[in-house]
Design a protein around this motif. Structure first.
Motif, PDB file in Angstrom:
ATOM      1  N   HIS A 236       0.827  -1.202   0.000  1.00 44.36           N
ATOM      2  CA  HIS A 236       0.000   0.000   0.000  1.00 44.36           C
ATOM      3  C   HIS A 236       0.866   1.259   0.000  1.00 44.36           C
ATOM      4  CE1 HIS A 236      -4.063  -1.478   0.139  1.00 44.36           C
ATOM      5  NE2 HIS A 236      -3.772  -2.321   1.109  1.00 44.36           N
ATOM      6  N   MET A 237       0.326   2.313  -0.596  1.00 50.58           N
ATOM      7  CA  MET A 237       1.003   3.605  -0.630  1.00 50.58           C
ATOM      8  C   MET A 237       0.271   4.560   0.299  1.00 50.58           C
ATOM      9  SD  MET A 237       1.838   3.951  -4.690  1.00 50.58           S
ATOM     10  CE  MET A 237       2.940   2.760  -5.474  1.00 50.58           C
ATOM     11  N   GLY A 238       0.928   4.965   1.358  1.00 51.83           N
ATOM     12  CA  GLY A 238       0.273   5.762   2.387  1.00 51.83           C
ATOM     13  C   GLY A 238      -0.513   4.846   3.294  1.00 51.83           C
ATOM     14  N   ASN A 239      -1.761   4.568   2.933  1.00 56.69           N
ATOM     15  CA  ASN A 239      -2.562   3.570   3.641  1.00 56.69           C
ATOM     16  C   ASN A 239      -3.526   2.911   2.657  1.00 56.69           C
ATOM     17  OD1 ASN A 239      -5.012   5.156   3.434  1.00 56.69           O
ATOM     18  ND2 ASN A 239      -4.313   6.378   5.175  1.00 56.69           N
ATOM     19  N   SER A 399      -7.247   5.286  17.909  1.00 55.84           N
ATOM     20  CA  SER A 399      -7.564   4.139  18.760  1.00 55.84           C
ATOM     21  C   SER A 399      -6.272   3.655  19.398  1.00 55.84           C
ATOM     22  CB  SER A 399      -8.194   3.015  17.930  1.00 55.84           C
ATOM     23  OG  SER A 399      -8.314   1.833  18.699  1.00 55.84           O
ATOM     24  N   ASP A 400      -6.211   3.743  20.713  1.00 48.54           N
ATOM     25  CA  ASP A 400      -4.993   3.368  21.445  1.00 48.54           C
ATOM     26  C   ASP A 400      -3.760   4.032  20.841  1.00 48.54           C
ATOM     27  OD1 ASP A 400      -6.460   1.792  23.197  1.00 48.54           O
ATOM     28  OD2 ASP A 400      -6.210  -0.026  21.998  1.00 48.54           O
ATOM     29  N   GLY A 401      -3.918   5.282  20.442  1.00 49.42           N
ATOM     30  CA  GLY A 401      -2.798   6.065  19.927  1.00 49.42           C
ATOM     31  C   GLY A 401      -2.571   5.967  18.439  1.00 49.42           C
ATOM     32  N   ASN A 402      -3.300   5.094  17.748  1.00 52.34           N
ATOM     33  CA  ASN A 402      -3.129   4.921  16.304  1.00 52.34           C
ATOM     34  C   ASN A 402      -4.235   5.652  15.547  1.00 52.34           C
ATOM     35  OD1 ASN A 402      -0.873   3.066  16.556  1.00 52.34           O
ATOM     36  ND2 ASN A 402      -2.380   1.559  17.268  1.00 52.34           N
ATOM     37  N   THR A 403      -3.839   6.535  14.642  1.00 57.33           N
ATOM     38  CA  THR A 403      -4.806   7.316  13.878  1.00 57.33           C
ATOM     39  C   THR A 403      -5.742   6.407  13.086  1.00 57.33           C
ATOM     40  OG1 THR A 403      -3.284   9.179  13.659  1.00 57.33           O
ATOM     41  CG2 THR A 403      -5.063   9.048  12.052  1.00 57.33           C
ATOM     42  N   LEU A 404      -7.037   6.700  13.143  1.00 55.99           N
ATOM     43  CA  LEU A 404      -8.008   5.914  12.387  1.00 55.99           C
ATOM     44  C   LEU A 404      -7.963   6.311  10.914  1.00 55.99           C
ATOM     45  CD1 LEU A 404     -11.207   5.828  14.654  1.00 55.99           C
ATOM     46  CD2 LEU A 404      -9.209   4.331  14.672  1.00 55.99           C
ATOM     47  N   SER A 405      -7.997   5.317  10.045  1.00 56.99           N
ATOM     48  CA  SER A 405      -8.046   5.582   8.607  1.00 56.99           C
ATOM     49  C   SER A 405      -9.471   5.477   8.078  1.00 56.99           C
ATOM     50  CB  SER A 405      -7.142   4.600   7.851  1.00 56.99           C
ATOM     51  OG  SER A 405      -7.531   3.260   8.088  1.00 56.99           O
ATOM     52  N   GLN A 406     -10.414   5.139   8.960  1.00 57.91           N
ATOM     53  CA  GLN A 406     -11.823   5.046   8.584  1.00 57.91           C
ATOM     54  C   GLN A 406     -12.634   6.069   9.366  1.00 57.91           C
ATOM     55  OE1 GLN A 406     -11.836   0.703   9.503  1.00 57.91           O
ATOM     56  NE2 GLN A 406     -12.975   0.517   7.592  1.00 57.91           N
ATOM     57  N   GLY A 407     -13.813   6.383   8.854  1.00 60.84           N
ATOM     58  CA  GLY A 407     -14.683   7.340   9.506  1.00 60.84           C
ATOM     59  C   GLY A 407     -15.491   6.707  10.628  1.00 60.84           C
ATOM     60  N   ILE A 408     -16.311   7.524  11.276  1.00 56.14           N
ATOM     61  CA  ILE A 408     -17.037   7.055  12.455  1.00 56.14           C
ATOM     62  C   ILE A 408     -18.118   6.027  12.114  1.00 56.14           C
ATOM     63  CG2 ILE A 408     -16.576   9.112  13.827  1.00 56.14           C
ATOM     64  CD1 ILE A 408     -19.321  10.178  13.071  1.00 56.14           C
ATOM     65  N   PHE A 411     -15.662   2.549  11.017  1.00 60.80           N
ATOM     66  CA  PHE A 411     -14.795   1.910  12.014  1.00 60.80           C
ATOM     67  C   PHE A 411     -15.638   1.126  13.009  1.00 60.80           C
ATOM     68  CE2 PHE A 411     -12.363   1.763  15.982  1.00 60.80           C
ATOM     69  CZ  PHE A 411     -11.173   1.206  15.520  1.00 60.80           C
ATOM     70  N   LYS A 412     -15.270  -0.131  13.225  1.00 57.92           N
ATOM     71  CA  LYS A 412     -16.017  -1.018  14.122  1.00 57.92           C
ATOM     72  C   LYS A 412     -15.218  -1.293  15.398  1.00 57.92           C
ATOM     73  CE  LYS A 412     -19.454  -1.715  11.196  1.00 57.92           C
ATOM     74  NZ  LYS A 412     -19.070  -0.804  10.112  1.00 57.92           N
ATOM     75  N   ILE A 413     -15.927  -1.339  16.516  1.00 56.27           N
ATOM     76  CA  ILE A 413     -15.317  -1.639  17.809  1.00 56.27           C
ATOM     77  C   ILE A 413     -15.342  -3.157  18.002  1.00 56.27           C
ATOM     78  CG2 ILE A 413     -15.347  -1.178  20.284  1.00 56.27           C
ATOM     79  CD1 ILE A 413     -14.967   1.321  18.576  1.00 56.27           C
ATOM     80  N   GLN A 418      -9.270   2.370  23.704  1.00 55.98           N
ATOM     81  CA  GLN A 418      -9.574   3.765  24.017  1.00 55.98           C
ATOM     82  C   GLN A 418      -9.566   4.578  22.735  1.00 55.98           C
ATOM     83  OE1 GLN A 418      -8.120   5.915  27.543  1.00 55.98           O
ATOM     84  NE2 GLN A 418      -7.225   7.450  26.169  1.00 55.98           N
ATOM     85  N   ILE A 419     -10.680   5.212  22.465  1.00 52.43           N
ATOM     86  CA  ILE A 419     -10.799   6.128  21.333  1.00 52.43           C
ATOM     87  C   ILE A 419     -10.523   7.540  21.839  1.00 52.43           C
ATOM     88  CG2 ILE A 419     -12.368   7.154  19.646  1.00 52.43           C
ATOM     89  CD1 ILE A 419     -11.650   4.338  18.901  1.00 52.43           C
ATOM     90  N   THR A 420      -9.594   8.215  21.202  1.00 53.22           N
ATOM     91  CA  THR A 420      -9.298   9.600  21.561  1.00 53.22           C
ATOM     92  C   THR A 420      -9.826  10.520  20.469  1.00 53.22           C
ATOM     93  OG1 THR A 420      -7.322   8.996  22.813  1.00 53.22           O
ATOM     94  CG2 THR A 420      -7.489  11.284  22.079  1.00 53.22           C
ATOM     95  N   ILE A 421     -10.620  11.490  20.888  1.00 53.42           N
ATOM     96  CA  ILE A 421     -11.201  12.488  19.980  1.00 53.42           C
ATOM     97  C   ILE A 421     -10.569  13.825  20.342  1.00 53.42           C
ATOM     98  CG2 ILE A 421     -13.344  13.542  19.171  1.00 53.42           C
ATOM     99  CD1 ILE A 421     -14.838  11.101  20.306  1.00 53.42           C
ATOM    100  N   LYS A 422      -9.697  14.325  19.466  1.00 48.84           N
ATOM    101  CA  LYS A 422      -8.899  15.504  19.807  1.00 48.84           C
ATOM    102  C   LYS A 422      -9.143  16.638  18.816  1.00 48.84           C
ATOM    103  CE  LYS A 422      -4.127  16.966  20.724  1.00 48.84           C
ATOM    104  NZ  LYS A 422      -2.703  16.532  20.750  1.00 48.84           N
TER     105      LYS A 422
END
Length: 426
Positions: A236-239, A399-408, A411-413, A418-422
């Motif tokens: 993959h290129m980027g993600n 999620s646990d410090g890793n940037t999500l590549s999917q939207g709300i 993304f499935k739990i 821990q989800i961080t919303i900053k």
């Protein structure tokens, strides 16, 4: 010259992998992806999407009836939405550009389409040119577009493939942004933006009306280098969600991306795994897997098209309620740095947006609002604080410090996390 030496080596690596596809599986996989994208037009509550239309029109196989119906929906529903945004002086260059590309891919006469703003009727292309001038002027004033360089690149590409001469001041702003390292998302290179810029600048390079210069060639070489250098070990290129555009850009810029290149196999692997469920993701991946790019809209001819794409009846889908809950923590970090952490148990497989809805129902201290986009819903207000594009801010999700590549919504739990919303500035 140094860039050229590195680039030659990287391109050789891309093209050197022997290609020996097994059986008809790649073709069947592409047909399945094509059908899934077409089927997204049937989803209830889904607004017409110009990116989906663009990919369907670039595809080898068509369902011309469904595509025609979707074109009509674009010309009514989306057209009205854009006209409203223009009337309210909202920056809308990205959506306007995608609309232009979708219409062009349907061989629609762009000069016959108008928007009426403040009782004045002007063509779509006139409005797109004006939007690009506003973006360009904002760069001159504040060193950044009104929107972002992804949408800016889309605007350049849409004008170029439509045969409109692009103001040299507009194109030079993009060339300088590439050369000066302004194609960023936070601190990292934005691969999808580099890809879109590459297609836009390549179109200018091939245009008879565009003056050729060394700066343009240098920018294109740098974009190729950035795209190739972003390739991960898995291909993959980027993600997973930027690879489609990256491959499109490389193809548009003349690079050989063979069917069995690692980037192509990475995308096929994710198609098999069901990664590309979002119509936007499918719409950017399908052209790449068919070794096509948005640049091909320029020479699109809508004659003797294959009309063999037929959707089978949908099988009834039974959603089994999960009886297993997982512990979810949600941290909210506001713009001034204050944070709060909340806890909620949610069924395994719950989408993030549904998990936030559940948290909002069970904890009066947590609130959120969302807005819609072509990619789906996104957070706009959390705990009463707004993150606005006009302020160059958004809600960054990890999620646990890793940037999500999917939207709300996507993304499935699946596990405790821990989800961080900053509230983040860009």
């Amino acid at each position: 010259m140094y860039i050229l030496y590195i680039l030659s080596g990287l391109l050789a690596l891309v093209a050197s992998k022997p290609c020996d596809p097994v059986g008809s599986e790649p073709g069947e996989l592409l047909l399945s992806l094509n059908k899934n994208l077409l089927r997204s037009l049937e989803d209830e509550g889904t607004s017409p999407n110009p990116s989906v239309h663009l990919a369907l029109r670039l595809s080898t196989h068509h369902n011309l009836g469904m595509e025609s119906d979707h074109l009509n929906a674009l010309k009514t529903d989306l057209h009205t939405d854009i006209e409203s945004s223009l009337t309210n002086s909202q920056p809308v260059v990205g959506l306007l550009a995608l609309y232009t590309l979708a219409l062009k891919a349907s061989c629609y006469d762009l000069n016959t389409l108008t928007f009426t703003v403040n009782q004045r009727s002007e063509t779509l292309l006139t409005h797109l040119k004006r939007q690009m001038e506003l973006e360009k002027d904002h760069i001159a004033f504040s060193q950044r577009p009104l929107t972002n360089y992804y949408q800016y690149s889309l605007g350049v590409l849409a004008l170029c493939v439509s045969g409109v001469r692009v103001n040299s001041h507009v194109s030079n702003k993009l060339i300088r942004a590439v050369g000066h390292g302004h194609i960023k998302h936070e601190a990292s290179d934005s691969i999808d933006t580099f890809a879109m810029a590459g297609m836009a600048l390549q179109c200018l390079k091939e245009s008879d009306t565009q003056v050729q210069d060394a700066a343009l060639d240098k920018a294109l070489d740098l974009i190729k280098l950035k795209l190739l250098d972003s390739q991960r070990a898995d291909g993959h290129m980027g993600n997973e969600f930027s690879t489609g555009l990256a491959v499109q850009a490389l193809l548009a810029m003349g690079s050989q991306v063979q069917e069995c290149a690692s980037s192509m196999e990475a995308m096929r692997s994710d198609v098999r795994k069901g990664t590309y469920l979002n119509p936007m993701a499918m719409s950017q991946t399908l052209p790449a897997l068919q070794q096509k790019s948005y640049l091909q809209v320029k020479g699109k001819e809508c004659r003797n098209e294959d009309d063999s794409l037929v959707l089978e009846a949908r099988e009834p889908v039974t959603v089994l309620q999960s009886h297993t809950n997982v512990a979810l923590k949600v941290e909210v970090v506001k713009s001034h740095g204050a944070s709060a952490v909340y806890s909620v148990d949610v069924p395994t497989g719950t989408s993030l947006v549904d998990a936030l809805e559940l948290l909002q129902k069970t904890n009066i201290d947590f609130t959120f609002e969302k807005e819609t986009s072509l990619w789906g819903p996104f957070l706009s207000v959390v705990n009463g604080e707004l993150a606005r594009q006009t302020d160059r801010r958004y809600w960054h999700l990890s999620s646990d410090g890793n940037t999500l590549s999917q939207g709300i919504k996507d993304f499935k739990i699946e596990t405790a996390q821990q989800i961080t919303i900053k509230n983040t500035r860009y």
